[in-house]
Design a protein around this motif. Structure first.
Motif, PDB file in Angstrom:
ATOM      1  N   ARG A  29       0.844  -1.197   0.000  1.00  0.00           N
ATOM      2  CA  ARG A  29       0.000   0.000   0.000  1.00  0.00           C
ATOM      3  C   ARG A  29       0.880   1.248   0.000  1.00  0.00           C
ATOM      4  O   ARG A  29       1.938   1.280   0.627  1.00  0.00           O
ATOM      5  N   GLY A  30       0.408   2.258  -0.691  1.00  0.00           N
ATOM      6  CA  GLY A  30       1.007   3.586  -0.617  1.00  0.00           C
ATOM      7  C   GLY A  30      -0.078   4.583  -0.268  1.00  0.00           C
ATOM      8  O   GLY A  30      -1.211   4.465  -0.745  1.00  0.00           O
ATOM      9  N   MET A  31       0.242   5.550   0.574  1.00  0.00           N
ATOM     10  CA  MET A  31      -0.761   6.522   1.025  1.00  0.00           C
ATOM     11  C   MET A  31      -0.153   7.911   1.161  1.00  0.00           C
ATOM     12  O   MET A  31       0.964   8.063   1.670  1.00  0.00           O
ATOM     13  N   PHE A  32      -0.909   8.905   0.698  1.00  0.00           N
ATOM     14  CA  PHE A  32      -0.582  10.304   0.940  1.00  0.00           C
ATOM     15  C   PHE A  32      -1.608  10.866   1.912  1.00  0.00           C
ATOM     16  O   PHE A  32      -2.794  10.511   1.845  1.00  0.00           O
ATOM     17  N   GLY A  33      -1.157  11.742   2.807  1.00  0.00           N
ATOM     18  CA  GLY A  33      -2.078  12.334   3.767  1.00  0.00           C
ATOM     19  C   GLY A  33      -1.778  13.796   4.019  1.00  0.00           C
ATOM     20  O   GLY A  33      -0.656  14.267   3.828  1.00  0.00           O
ATOM     21  N   ILE A  34      -2.802  14.511   4.440  1.00  0.00           N
ATOM     22  CA  ILE A  34      -2.654  15.902   4.859  1.00  0.00           C
ATOM     23  C   ILE A  34      -3.369  16.050   6.194  1.00  0.00           C
ATOM     24  O   ILE A  34      -4.486  15.558   6.366  1.00  0.00           O
ATOM     25  N   SER A  35      -2.696  16.700   7.151  1.00  0.00           N
ATOM     26  CA  SER A  35      -3.204  16.751   8.517  1.00  0.00           C
ATOM     27  C   SER A  35      -3.074  18.156   9.090  1.00  0.00           C
ATOM     28  O   SER A  35      -2.252  18.963   8.641  1.00  0.00           O
ATOM     29  N   HIS A  36      -3.872  18.395  10.121  1.00  0.00           N
ATOM     30  CA  HIS A  36      -3.660  19.550  10.991  1.00  0.00           C
ATOM     31  C   HIS A  36      -2.816  19.080  12.163  1.00  0.00           C
ATOM     32  O   HIS A  36      -3.093  18.042  12.759  1.00  0.00           O
ATOM     33  N   THR A  37      -1.769  19.818  12.493  1.00  0.00           N
ATOM     34  CA  THR A  37      -0.872  19.405  13.565  1.00  0.00           C
ATOM     35  C   THR A  37      -0.788  20.475  14.655  1.00  0.00           C
ATOM     36  O   THR A  37      -0.889  21.674  14.376  1.00  0.00           O
ATOM     37  N   ASP A  38      -0.628  20.014  15.872  1.00  0.00           N
ATOM     38  CA  ASP A  38      -0.515  20.862  17.057  1.00  0.00           C
ATOM     39  C   ASP A  38       0.742  20.415  17.796  1.00  0.00           C
ATOM     40  O   ASP A  38       0.830  19.277  18.255  1.00  0.00           O
ATOM     41  N   ILE A  39       1.752  21.304  17.910  1.00  0.00           N
ATOM     42  CA  ILE A  39       3.062  20.932  18.449  1.00  0.00           C
ATOM     43  C   ILE A  39       3.443  21.829  19.621  1.00  0.00           C
ATOM     44  O   ILE A  39       3.335  23.055  19.535  1.00  0.00           O
ATOM     45  N   LEU A  40       3.907  21.192  20.690  1.00  0.00           N
ATOM     46  CA  LEU A  40       4.487  21.902  21.838  1.00  0.00           C
ATOM     47  C   LEU A  40       5.818  21.257  22.167  1.00  0.00           C
ATOM     48  O   LEU A  40       5.897  20.035  22.356  1.00  0.00           O
TER      49      LEU A  40
END
Length: 256
Positions: A29-40
């Protein structure tokens, strides 16, 4: 003639062994993704950064015919650009995640419902860079853990069209990670060799983490595609420092 006969017998034995070896099923399988990220990351800043993350996942699963044990290898790359209200896109992050593991498979009497339970060896390498920091602008990420893992697959049809609903979940149980101490610079660690508890033990108590994915497989143009949700929750508390990275987004994939 004796030597020729022995050579023929050897070749025949090897070919017979190859024929008797169980066939192996492989799924990629191959997958592309787009996400919202929250980093501290309190080593870099006391503020929380929010932004967009891009991901690519390559996963290979293998299982011999007649065996209930399957193997899995996953390569996971994600890049993010995040910022605060005053400093947009000021935190750049790049991570590479590698997983290898094995699962036990069973169906519980239903051919349309498949379960997998097992474990993964999970390694991560990467880091973050704060473009607005003059002192301690970068933070490295290096970790290795053992992750219990489970999967469920439900095959069904809608008007004779095949679909498959897949859910995967993994949670690190115990591992090791790199972390500078509070107020310690990378110059002290690598140039002066001042070790200060920089290799720490991780567990669900010091840093609960969770990776999960829910996808729907469907056939289109004689190929199998998938669409769904990917969640990645990473946390760690060590050496008086706090770190978290919460990512939630959509993925689009395909089998090949």
């Amino acid at each position: 003639m004796c030597m020729l006969l022995l050579a023929c017998l050897s070749v025949y034995a090897q070919s017979d062994s190859i024929r008797r070896k169980p066939a192996r099923l492989t799924e990629r399988r191959g997958m592309f993704g787009i996400s919202h990220t929250d980093i501290l990351d309190t080593y870099l800043s006391q503020e929380t950064f929010k932004g967009t993350e891009l991901r690519y996942v390559s996963q290979t699963q293998r299982q011999r015919v007649g065996s209930r044990v399957s193997s899995e290898v996953t390569h996971h790359i994600f890049l993010s650009s995040a910022g605060t209200r005053g400093n947009n896109n000021s935190l750049l992050t790049a991570m590479y995640n590698f997983k290898i593991g094995w699962h036990y498979n069973w169906q519980l009497g239903r051919p349309d419902l498949k379960f997998k339970v097992g474990g993964l060896v999970d390694g991560t390498l990467g880091g973050s860079y704060n473009t607005h920091n003059s002192n301690n602008p970068a933070q490295a990420r290096l970790s290795l853990s053992i992750d219990p893992s489970a999967k469920v697959c439900w095959d069904f049809h809608i008007k004779e069209h095949p679909f498959a609903l897949n859910y995967e979940i993994a949670m690190p149980l115990i591992g090791l990670a790199f972390s500078p101490n509070y107020g310690q610079s990378y110059y002290e660690i690598f140039s002066e060799g001042n070790y200060d508890h920089n290799i720490v033990v991780t567990s669900p108590f010091s840093g609960p983490q969770l990776q999960m994915r829910l996808t729907l497989d469907f056939r289109l143009w004689r190929s199998t595609f998938s669409v769904g949700y990917l969640g990645d929750i990473r946390q760690m508390r060590a050496n008086s420092l706090k770190y978290h990275q919460y990512s939630h987004g959509v993925v689009l994939g395909w089998k090949y």
